[in-house]
Design a protein around this motif. Structure first.
Motif: not given
Length: 225
Positions: A75, A87, A150, A85, A78, A90
């Motif tokens: 978290t 966002y 992703q 990643l 991100v 995700w």
């Protein structure tokens, strides 16, 4: 409702519980991604093992001086390292898995209700079980598609933080989808199986309604003779 139909619907309760368990496991485990890593400077002497889930994970790095373990806060990365990643993808995956868990849970609840009693309300009846299981399948498939996107758009090229990349670590083409991801696929299959089971249960209802009509016509013919 016949005993056969109640028994078949009761089976969907257990299958829905399996789906719930798989989705909870996917959220709680840290193996949505598993990867190896090497240092560009000394790829032969260096080695790295990385795995993380939707929220956290772990990495073990060896720069030829021994293994060192570090926690991964997904978290945080991100939020502050958007290249780690995507966002939107995700958060979409997290929401889809949670929604699938919600619908699978409702499927289990209403399967238990229909086993114990007969209800005519649309979303709580046997026919309503179609909706809950289909919704679970759709959410699970969305989660699978998002995380697959992703992986191919981002994860396969790097699962490392900026600090690791600055230290010349690379994980390009050394990542794969972990078992936590496949838990979601298993949950989707379980919910789809429930749809088939419910169809079988509803088919039995149609047979029950045809038999009395045939008997009535036979009795009427006997009366004429």
């Amino acid at each position: 409702m016949s005993y056969f139909k109640r028994g078949v619907i009761f089976i969907t309760f257990f299958v829905a519980c399996i789906s719930v368990a798989l989705l909870v496991a996917s959220l709680g485990t840290k193996h949505w991604v598993e990867a190896r890593a090497k240092r560009v400077k000394n790829p032969i002497e260096s080695d790295g093992k990385i795995h993380f889930g939707l929220f956290n994970g772990k990495k073990d790095l060896n720069v030829a001086y021994g293994w060192r373990s570090y926690d991964i806060d997904v978290t945080y990365l991100v939020r502050y390292e958007p290249e780690f990643l995507m966002y939107g993808v995700w958060i979409g995956t997290v929401i889809a898995v949670c929604a699938g868990l919600f619908f699978s849970g409702l499927s289990a609840v209403f399967a238990a209700v229909n086993t114990a009693t007969t209800t005519s309300r649309c979303l709580t009846s046997v026919s309503g079980l179609y909706f809950w299981n289909l919704s679970a399948v759709v959410c699970d498939v969305i989660a699978i598609c998002l995380w697959t996107a992703q992986f191919y758009l981002n994860i396969q090229y790097s699962v490392l933080s900026r600090e690791d990349k600055d230290n010349e670590w690379t994980s390009e083409n050394m990542a794969e989808l972990g078992y936590s991801f496949w838990f979601v696929a298993g949950a989707a299959v379980a919910s789809f199986i429930n749809i088939i089971i419910i169809f079988i249960a509803n088919t039995e209802k149609e047979v029950d309604t045809v038999i009395p009509v045939l008997e009535e016509k036979t009795n009427g013919a006997i009366m004429l003779y």
